[in-house]
Design a protein around this motif. Structure first.
Motif, PDB file in Angstrom:
ATOM      1  N   THR A  32     -55.053  65.673 -22.312  1.00 56.91           N
ATOM      2  CA  THR A  32     -54.720  64.655 -23.088  1.00 56.91           C
ATOM      3  C   THR A  32     -54.380  63.387 -22.442  1.00 56.91           C
ATOM      4  N   PRO A  33     -54.568  62.193 -22.810  1.00 59.83           N
ATOM      5  CA  PRO A  33     -53.956  60.931 -22.173  1.00 59.83           C
ATOM      6  C   PRO A  33     -52.466  60.898 -22.746  1.00 59.83           C
ATOM      7  N   GLN A  92     -58.020  54.470 -23.164  1.00 59.30           N
ATOM      8  CA  GLN A  92     -58.465  55.507 -22.555  1.00 59.30           C
ATOM      9  C   GLN A  92     -59.808  56.389 -22.907  1.00 59.30           C
ATOM     10  N   SER A  93     -59.828  56.535 -24.214  1.00 59.49           N
ATOM     11  CA  SER A  93     -60.828  57.467 -24.835  1.00 59.49           C
ATOM     12  C   SER A  93     -61.853  56.480 -25.104  1.00 59.49           C
ATOM     13  N   ARG A 151     -58.228  65.178 -26.973  1.00 65.00           N
ATOM     14  CA  ARG A 151     -58.381  65.924 -25.422  1.00 65.00           C
ATOM     15  C   ARG A 151     -59.678  65.852 -24.743  1.00 65.00           C
ATOM     16  N   VAL A 152     -59.976  65.975 -23.417  1.00 67.44           N
ATOM     17  CA  VAL A 152     -61.024  66.080 -22.794  1.00 67.44           C
ATOM     18  C   VAL A 152     -61.124  67.529 -22.427  1.00 67.44           C
ATOM     19  N   ASP A 153     -62.530  68.140 -22.512  1.00 64.18           N
ATOM     20  CA  ASP A 153     -62.583  69.414 -22.207  1.00 64.18           C
ATOM     21  C   ASP A 153     -62.625  69.545 -20.587  1.00 64.18           C
ATOM     22  N   MET A 181     -63.863  62.614 -26.287  1.00 62.37           N
ATOM     23  CA  MET A 181     -62.398  63.540 -26.483  1.00 62.37           C
ATOM     24  C   MET A 181     -62.686  64.211 -27.854  1.00 62.37           C
ATOM     25  N   SER A 182     -62.237  65.307 -27.796  1.00 57.27           N
ATOM     26  CA  SER A 182     -62.265  66.223 -29.154  1.00 57.27           C
ATOM     27  C   SER A 182     -60.920  66.596 -29.534  1.00 57.27           C
TER      28      SER A 182
END
Length: 95
Positions: free
Chosen positions: A62-63, A71-72, A86-88, A82-83
């Protein structure tokens, strides 16, 4: 503040390729520090747009909340979605 350490941290971030992310812990470790918080602080002091700060996320992908929107958008433009906010990391983390 150790200026050489800070510059090493910025170089680690600069070396992260588009389409990838790293964590604050990754930045710290690769620069020779044990402190992800110090990496975050160094990045928070940036005024240099040549450092792709948006490629650095927390250990859970997460940012920081105040960076989520920008950021996203920047990561999505590089092909990193991002899902659930958060990024995988298994897929997009630069090793």
């Amino acid at each position: 503040m150790d200026e050489q350490l800070a510059e090493r941290m910025l170089e680690v971030v600069r070396a992260t390729p588009p389409g990838s992310v790293i964590t604050y812990g990754d930045v710290a470790a690769r620069a020779g520090s044990l402190s992800p918080r110090l990496a975050g602080w160094v990045l928070s002091q940036l005024s240099d747009e040549s450092v792709p700060w948006h490629r650095v996320v927390r250990a859970d992908g997460t940012p920081a909340p105040h960076l989520l929107v920008e950021q996203s958008a920047r990561l999505a433009a590089e092909g990193v979605p991002m899902s659930g906010g958060r990024v995988d990391l298994r897929r997009y983390r630069d090793h």
